[in-house]
Design a protein around this motif. Sequence first.
Motif, short mmCIF file in Angstrom:
data_model
loop_
_atom_site.label_atom_id
_atom_site.label_comp_id
_atom_site.label_asym_id
_atom_site.label_seq_id
_atom_site.Cartn_x
_atom_site.Cartn_y
_atom_site.Cartn_z
N GLU A 114 -51.19 -7.69 -42.54
CA GLU A 114 -49.82 -7.77 -43.05
C GLU A 114 -49.20 -6.38 -43.17
O GLU A 114 -48.02 -6.18 -42.88
N ASN A 115 -50.00 -5.40 -43.62
CA ASN A 115 -49.51 -4.02 -43.69
C ASN A 115 -49.11 -3.51 -42.31
O ASN A 115 -48.07 -2.88 -42.15
N LEU A 116 -49.94 -3.79 -41.31
CA LEU A 116 -49.64 -3.34 -39.95
C LEU A 116 -48.38 -4.02 -39.42
O LEU A 116 -47.54 -3.36 -38.77
N LEU A 117 -48.23 -5.30 -39.69
CA LEU A 117 -47.06 -6.03 -39.20
C LEU A 117 -45.77 -5.48 -39.80
O LEU A 117 -44.73 -5.43 -39.13
N ILE A 118 -45.83 -5.03 -41.05
CA ILE A 118 -44.65 -4.42 -41.67
C ILE A 118 -44.24 -3.15 -40.92
O ILE A 118 -43.05 -2.86 -40.77
N GLY A 119 -45.24 -2.43 -40.39
CA GLY A 119 -44.93 -1.24 -39.61
C GLY A 119 -44.16 -1.54 -38.35
O GLY A 119 -43.48 -0.67 -37.80
N ALA A 120 -44.27 -2.77 -37.87
CA ALA A 120 -43.57 -3.18 -36.64
C ALA A 120 -42.37 -4.06 -36.96
O ALA A 120 -42.04 -4.97 -36.19
N PHE A 121 -41.73 -3.80 -38.10
CA PHE A 121 -40.66 -4.69 -38.57
C PHE A 121 -39.51 -4.84 -37.58
O PHE A 121 -38.82 -5.86 -37.55
N SER A 122 -39.31 -3.83 -36.73
CA SER A 122 -38.17 -3.87 -35.81
C SER A 122 -38.52 -4.46 -34.45
O SER A 122 -37.66 -4.60 -33.58
N VAL A 123 -39.79 -4.81 -34.25
CA VAL A 123 -40.26 -5.30 -32.94
C VAL A 123 -40.28 -6.83 -32.97
O VAL A 123 -41.00 -7.43 -33.78
N LYS A 124 -39.54 -7.45 -32.06
CA LYS A 124 -39.44 -8.91 -32.05
C LYS A 124 -40.45 -9.57 -31.11
O LYS A 124 -40.79 -10.73 -31.27
N ASN A 125 -40.92 -8.82 -30.13
CA ASN A 125 -41.84 -9.36 -29.13
C ASN A 125 -43.26 -9.39 -29.70
O ASN A 125 -43.88 -8.35 -29.94
N LYS A 126 -43.81 -10.60 -29.90
CA LYS A 126 -45.13 -10.74 -30.51
C LYS A 126 -46.23 -10.14 -29.64
O LYS A 126 -47.23 -9.64 -30.14
N HIS A 127 -46.05 -10.19 -28.33
CA HIS A 127 -47.03 -9.62 -27.42
C HIS A 127 -47.10 -8.10 -27.60
O HIS A 127 -48.20 -7.52 -27.63
N VAL A 128 -45.94 -7.47 -27.73
CA VAL A 128 -45.89 -6.03 -27.96
C VAL A 128 -46.54 -5.67 -29.29
O VAL A 128 -47.29 -4.70 -29.40
N VAL A 129 -46.26 -6.47 -30.32
CA VAL A 129 -46.85 -6.23 -31.64
C VAL A 129 -48.37 -6.28 -31.56
O VAL A 129 -49.07 -5.41 -32.09
N GLN A 130 -48.91 -7.28 -30.86
CA GLN A 130 -50.35 -7.41 -30.74
C GLN A 130 -50.95 -6.24 -29.96
O GLN A 130 -52.03 -5.73 -30.31
N GLU A 131 -50.25 -5.79 -28.93
CA GLU A 131 -50.71 -4.63 -28.16
C GLU A 131 -50.80 -3.40 -29.07
O GLU A 131 -51.75 -2.61 -28.96
N ARG A 132 -49.84 -3.25 -29.94
CA ARG A 132 -49.83 -2.09 -30.84
C ARG A 132 -50.94 -2.18 -31.88
O ARG A 132 -51.54 -1.16 -32.25
N ILE A 133 -51.21 -3.39 -32.35
CA ILE A 133 -52.34 -3.57 -33.28
C ILE A 133 -53.64 -3.17 -32.60
O ILE A 133 -54.48 -2.46 -33.18
N GLU A 134 -53.81 -3.59 -31.36
CA GLU A 134 -55.03 -3.24 -30.62
C GLU A 134 -55.13 -1.73 -30.42
O GLU A 134 -56.23 -1.16 -30.45
N LYS A 135 -53.99 -1.08 -30.22
CA LYS A 135 -53.99 0.37 -30.06
C LYS A 135 -54.42 1.06 -31.36
O LYS A 135 -55.19 2.03 -31.34
N VAL A 136 -53.94 0.54 -32.49
CA VAL A 136 -54.35 1.08 -33.79
C VAL A 136 -55.86 0.95 -33.95
O VAL A 136 -56.54 1.87 -34.45
N PHE A 137 -56.42 -0.17 -33.51
CA PHE A 137 -57.87 -0.38 -33.62
C PHE A 137 -58.65 0.63 -32.77
O PHE A 137 -59.79 0.96 -33.09
#
Length: 233
Positions: A95-118
């Motif tokens: 949930e903390n990570l998702l808040i960081g992507a508050f302006s990103v609407k594309n769920k695929h892009v959000v997931q890609e960024r989460i994987e990059k953080v990992f």
Amino acid sequence: MLQLKKVESFYGGIQALKSIDVAVEKGEIVTLIGSNGAGKSTTLKSISGLVKVKTGNIVYNGREISNKPAHEVTLLGIAHVPEGRRIFPKLTVKENLLIGAFSVKNKHVVQERIEKVFQYFPKLKSRLDQKGGTMSGGEQQMLAIGRALMMKPDLLMLDEPSMGLAPIIVEQIFDIIKELNQEGITILLVEQNAYQALQIADRGYVIQTGEIRLHGYGHDLIKNEEVREAYLA
């Protein structure tokens, strides 16, 4: 990329910044060092819109951003990891990570960024459903940086990322800072661990009582007698 020109900021009637000039070139690591209360955090807060600028200008990529609302500054590509982490303790890592992507609407892009953080912080992957407030200080710092990376910033501002952390965790955090910079993110680093900061910085500024006293290349400031006596002894 970023330029502060004669910036002055106040807390009520107390002047925190006194006509400071700071410049950050694209691709650099620039550090601000100084004692507690010197104005380091206020400088970052002035850039990110959390503290009002009374006089002077803050210019980012040729655009005036002085006193822009914080969310607008964020959308321009500036991410600010504040002192003390400031994660949401009752929310999970995810949930903390998702808040960081508050302006990103594309769920695929959000997931890609989460994987990059990992990739930077593999430990967070195993803590995805854990509440942020139950993690160690080092893990919370990783989460705070990861949350900032979710917006894919061009400029990452880090305020005391080593504060309160064990030496081995500090080494890991600084290695990540260098890696992020090598991948193209410009870094503005506020840090009380002056030696560690100057070792990785292209350039540094020494701030005292709201004024820039010295600036130069990181390796030169490490050798400067005034800096060594005040911050490296």
